[in-house]
Design an enzyme around this catalytic site. Structure first.
Site, PDB file in Angstrom:
ATOM      1  N   ASN A   1       0.856  -1.179   0.000  1.00 41.70           N
ATOM      2  CA  ASN A   1       0.000   0.000   0.000  1.00 41.70           C
ATOM      3  C   ASN A   1       0.904   1.245   0.000  1.00 41.70           C
ATOM      4  O   ASN A   1       1.728   1.424   0.904  1.00 41.70           O
ATOM      5  CB  ASN A   1      -0.889  -0.038   1.260  1.00 41.70           C
ATOM      6  CG  ASN A   1      -1.806   1.153   1.354  1.00 41.70           C
ATOM      7  OD1 ASN A   1      -1.395   2.279   1.139  1.00 41.70           O
ATOM      8  ND2 ASN A   1      -3.052   0.912   1.702  1.00 41.70           N
TER       9      ASN A   1
ATOM     10  N   HIS B   1       0.863   6.218   1.904  1.00 38.40           N
ATOM     11  CA  HIS B   1       1.587   7.191   2.728  1.00 38.40           C
ATOM     12  C   HIS B   1       2.770   7.840   2.018  1.00 38.40           C
ATOM     13  O   HIS B   1       3.327   8.818   2.518  1.00 38.40           O
ATOM     14  CB  HIS B   1       1.964   6.577   4.074  1.00 38.40           C
ATOM     15  CG  HIS B   1       0.726   6.295   4.878  1.00 38.40           C
ATOM     16  ND1 HIS B   1      -0.286   7.221   5.007  1.00 38.40           N
ATOM     17  CD2 HIS B   1       0.301   5.189   5.532  1.00 38.40           C
ATOM     18  CE1 HIS B   1      -1.276   6.705   5.724  1.00 38.40           C
ATOM     19  NE2 HIS B   1      -0.948   5.471   6.052  1.00 38.40           N
TER      20      HIS B   1
ATOM     21  N   HIS C   1      -5.798   3.538  -1.557  1.00 35.55           N
ATOM     22  CA  HIS C   1      -7.138   3.839  -1.040  1.00 35.55           C
ATOM     23  C   HIS C   1      -7.445   5.273  -1.453  1.00 35.55           C
ATOM     24  O   HIS C   1      -6.829   6.214  -0.961  1.00 35.55           O
ATOM     25  CB  HIS C   1      -7.127   3.692   0.491  1.00 35.55           C
ATOM     26  CG  HIS C   1      -8.448   3.941   1.133  1.00 35.55           C
ATOM     27  ND1 HIS C   1      -8.638   3.822   2.482  1.00 35.55           N
ATOM     28  CD2 HIS C   1      -9.656   4.310   0.622  1.00 35.55           C
ATOM     29  CE1 HIS C   1      -9.906   4.091   2.785  1.00 35.55           C
ATOM     30  NE2 HIS C   1     -10.538   4.398   1.676  1.00 35.55           N
TER      31      HIS C   1
ATOM     32  N   ARG D   1      -9.529   8.006  -0.886  1.00 36.10           N
ATOM     33  CA  ARG D   1     -10.512   8.392   0.135  1.00 36.10           C
ATOM     34  C   ARG D   1     -11.400   9.510  -0.382  1.00 36.10           C
ATOM     35  O   ARG D   1     -10.985  10.307  -1.229  1.00 36.10           O
ATOM     36  CB  ARG D   1      -9.789   8.834   1.416  1.00 36.10           C
ATOM     37  CG  ARG D   1      -9.001   7.712   2.079  1.00 36.10           C
ATOM     38  CD  ARG D   1      -8.435   8.175   3.409  1.00 36.10           C
ATOM     39  NE  ARG D   1      -9.478   8.313   4.383  1.00 36.10           N
ATOM     40  CZ  ARG D   1      -9.712   7.436   5.374  1.00 36.10           C
ATOM     41  NH1 ARG D   1      -8.940   6.393   5.529  1.00 36.10           N
ATOM     42  NH2 ARG D   1     -10.701   7.630   6.217  1.00 36.10           N
TER      43      ARG D   1
ATOM     44  N   ARG E   1      -7.234  12.745   0.999  1.00 36.76           N
ATOM     45  CA  ARG E   1      -6.170  13.240   1.880  1.00 36.76           C
ATOM     46  C   ARG E   1      -4.786  12.740   1.455  1.00 36.76           C
ATOM     47  O   ARG E   1      -3.786  13.327   1.813  1.00 36.76           O
ATOM     48  CB  ARG E   1      -6.447  12.870   3.330  1.00 36.76           C
ATOM     49  CG  ARG E   1      -6.315  11.395   3.620  1.00 36.76           C
ATOM     50  CD  ARG E   1      -6.406  11.115   5.094  1.00 36.76           C
ATOM     51  NE  ARG E   1      -7.743  11.300   5.602  1.00 36.76           N
ATOM     52  CZ  ARG E   1      -8.194  10.688   6.706  1.00 36.76           C
ATOM     53  NH1 ARG E   1      -7.384   9.907   7.396  1.00 36.76           N
ATOM     54  NH2 ARG E   1      -9.416  10.860   7.125  1.00 36.76           N
TER      55      ARG E   1
ATOM     56  N   GLU F   1      -8.745   0.192  -2.856  1.00 38.62           N
ATOM     57  CA  GLU F   1      -9.583   0.221  -1.641  1.00 38.62           C
ATOM     58  C   GLU F   1     -10.540   1.379  -1.748  1.00 38.62           C
ATOM     59  O   GLU F   1     -10.122   2.495  -2.104  1.00 38.62           O
ATOM     60  CB  GLU F   1      -8.693   0.477  -0.426  1.00 38.62           C
ATOM     61  CG  GLU F   1      -8.225  -0.759   0.254  1.00 38.62           C
ATOM     62  CD  GLU F   1      -7.329  -0.399   1.419  1.00 38.62           C
ATOM     63  OE1 GLU F   1      -7.552   0.627   2.089  1.00 38.62           O
ATOM     64  OE2 GLU F   1      -6.375  -1.146   1.633  1.00 38.62           O
TER      65      GLU F   1
ATOM     66  N   THR G   1      -8.297   3.393   8.479  1.00 38.45           N
ATOM     67  CA  THR G   1      -9.482   2.540   8.564  1.00 38.45           C
ATOM     68  C   THR G   1      -9.504   1.882   9.942  1.00 38.45           C
ATOM     69  O   THR G   1      -8.548   1.222  10.327  1.00 38.45           O
ATOM     70  CB  THR G   1      -9.429   1.461   7.458  1.00 38.45           C
ATOM     71  OG1 THR G   1      -9.090   2.093   6.232  1.00 38.45           O
ATOM     72  CG2 THR G   1     -10.761   0.759   7.320  1.00 38.45           C
TER      73      THR G   1
ATOM     74  N   GLU H   1     -10.828  -9.610   3.206  1.00 41.25           N
ATOM     75  CA  GLU H   1      -9.563  -9.234   3.832  1.00 41.25           C
ATOM     76  C   GLU H   1      -9.852  -9.153   5.315  1.00 41.25           C
ATOM     77  O   GLU H   1     -10.664  -8.319   5.753  1.00 41.25           O
ATOM     78  CB  GLU H   1      -9.055  -7.892   3.304  1.00 41.25           C
ATOM     79  CG  GLU H   1      -7.726  -7.503   3.980  1.00 41.25           C
ATOM     80  CD  GLU H   1      -7.161  -6.188   3.481  1.00 41.25           C
ATOM     81  OE1 GLU H   1      -7.339  -5.846   2.296  1.00 41.25           O
ATOM     82  OE2 GLU H   1      -6.535  -5.492   4.310  1.00 41.25           O
TER      83      GLU H   1
ATOM     84  N   HIS I   1      -3.665  -4.689   7.744  1.00 45.33           N
ATOM     85  CA  HIS I   1      -3.780  -3.561   8.665  1.00 45.33           C
ATOM     86  C   HIS I   1      -2.875  -3.764   9.876  1.00 45.33           C
ATOM     87  O   HIS I   1      -3.020  -4.722  10.616  1.00 45.33           O
ATOM     88  CB  HIS I   1      -5.212  -3.294   9.144  1.00 45.33           C
ATOM     89  CG  HIS I   1      -5.449  -1.825   9.331  1.00 45.33           C
ATOM     90  ND1 HIS I   1      -4.929  -1.143  10.399  1.00 45.33           N
ATOM     91  CD2 HIS I   1      -6.070  -0.916   8.563  1.00 45.33           C
ATOM     92  CE1 HIS I   1      -5.244   0.131  10.273  1.00 45.33           C
ATOM     93  NE2 HIS I   1      -5.932   0.299   9.171  1.00 45.33           N
TER      94      HIS I   1
ATOM     95  N   HIS J   1       1.907   0.960   6.044  1.00 43.37           N
ATOM     96  CA  HIS J   1       2.557   1.909   6.940  1.00 43.37           C
ATOM     97  C   HIS J   1       3.949   1.464   7.395  1.00 43.37           C
ATOM     98  O   HIS J   1       4.898   2.259   7.390  1.00 43.37           O
ATOM     99  CB  HIS J   1       1.650   2.166   8.155  1.00 43.37           C
ATOM    100  CG  HIS J   1       2.120   3.263   9.027  1.00 43.37           C
ATOM    101  ND1 HIS J   1       2.869   3.045  10.154  1.00 43.37           N
ATOM    102  CD2 HIS J   1       1.978   4.601   8.919  1.00 43.37           C
ATOM    103  CE1 HIS J   1       3.162   4.205  10.703  1.00 43.37           C
ATOM    104  NE2 HIS J   1       2.627   5.156   9.984  1.00 43.37           N
TER     105      HIS J   1
HETATM  106  N1  PXP Z   1      -5.956  -3.109   4.434  1.00 42.34           N
HETATM  107  C1  PXP Z   1      -6.881  -2.120   4.534  1.00 42.34           C
HETATM  108  C2  PXP Z   1      -8.290  -2.431   4.225  1.00 42.34           C
HETATM  109  C3  PXP Z   1      -6.504  -0.821   4.917  1.00 42.34           C
HETATM  110  O1  PXP Z   1      -7.435   0.145   5.013  1.00 42.34           O
HETATM  111  C4  PXP Z   1      -5.139  -0.553   5.161  1.00 42.34           C
HETATM  112  C5  PXP Z   1      -4.721   0.841   5.518  1.00 42.34           C
HETATM  113  O2  PXP Z   1      -4.917   1.685   4.445  1.00 42.34           O
HETATM  114  C6  PXP Z   1      -4.215  -1.607   5.019  1.00 42.34           C
HETATM  115  C7  PXP Z   1      -4.658  -2.862   4.688  1.00 42.34           C
HETATM  116  C8  PXP Z   1      -2.768  -1.412   5.267  1.00 42.34           C
HETATM  117  O3  PXP Z   1      -2.569  -1.132   6.608  1.00 42.34           O
HETATM  118  P1  PXP Z   1      -1.161  -0.605   7.120  1.00 42.34           P
HETATM  119  O4  PXP Z   1      -0.909   0.691   6.433  1.00 42.34           O
HETATM  120  O5  PXP Z   1      -1.359  -0.477   8.593  1.00 42.34           O
HETATM  121  O6  PXP Z   1      -0.152  -1.647   6.734  1.00 42.34           O
END
Ligand code: PXP
Length: 241
Positions: A7, A10, A43, A45, A49, A70, A101, A151, A191, A214
């Protein structure tokens, strides 16, 4: 074999701090692919953001792996996703005030809505996933909603502070994976996963993808720090006095 999908939201968060051009999530996505990521997740949003519409279009055009999208289950996002045609859409709950999320999607009692919402994606050959807590009622509802994947939310496990609580949360997820697989669902996890807590799943089978953002972006910022400072210091030290 499970795969890693990265992902890059960030990277865009840092860019949006200055509303400028860098760092570019598309470049980050290419580097992630070259390092072994089997897919890239963003994602988009409602409040834009971090990831912007243009990022999603560019990623879809240039990725060598697969784009995972997402999104909240809104009409706006449905129209965007059906136009861009990602590899997979993952429906997530979205609240404006949240930092990230916070919990899984409420599927129980919303099976008909979800089935109808997902139908055009299935008609277009786009895979669907529902981000849910490892709760039997949600897993069963996800199964009845026609999604191909769930997921399972690993954030509660990641956030647990004490060993016993962490183990309990881990067992709940592992049980959720089994339950979902028995219903014929494919299972992704995501997540809050990081370089330490990921080991909890080392012996768990039946997982298709790990969705991680993250912790990877955080590590990339620090492991890249030495090189970045050396380069700038080198430029400045070569200036005339
Ligand atoms: N899965 C979903 C559905 C999420 O919303 C996120 C955060 O955007 C992630 C996975 C990834 O989470 P993290 O950034 O904490 O690794």
């Amino acid at each position: 074999m499970p795969v890693l999908v990265v992902n890059v939201d960030h990277i865009a968060t840092i860019r949006q701090a200055r509303m400028g051009q860098e760092p570019d999530p598309v470049t980050a996505a290419h580097l992630a692919e070259m390092a072994g990521a089997m897919g890239i997740i963003v994602h988009l949003r409602e409040d834009r953001r971090h990831i912007q519409d243009r990022d999603v279009e560019l990623l879809k055009a240039v990725l060598k792996t697969n784009l995972h999208f997402e999104m909240a289950a809104t009409d706006e996002m449905k129209a965007i996703a059906l136009r861009i045609r990602p590899y997979m859409v993952c429906l997530v709950p979205e609240k404006r005030e949240e930092l990230t999320t916070e919990g899984g999607l409420e599927c129980a009692g919303r099976e008909s809505f979800l089935k109808e919402y997902l139908a055009p994606f299935h008609d277009s050959g786009i895979r669907s996933s529902l981000f849910i807590d490892a709760d039997p009622a949600q897993i069963e509802a996800a199964g009845k909603s026609g999604a191909e994947y769930v997921e399972i939310h690993t954030g509660h496990y990641a956030d647990a502070q004490h060993y016993k609580d962490k183990q309990k949360k881990l067992e709940k997820i592992v049980e959720g994976v089994r339950h979902a697989r028995n219903l014929g669902l494919k299972v992704n996890l995501g997540h809050g996963l990081n370089y330490h807590n990921i080991y909890g799943f080392s012996r768990v089978s039946g997982i298709s993808e790990y969705s991680i953002g993250h912790s990877i972006i955080s590590r990339a910022a620090l492991t890249g720090m030495t090189e970045a400072v050396k380069t700038m210091a080198g430029i400045i030290h070569a200036f005339v006095e």
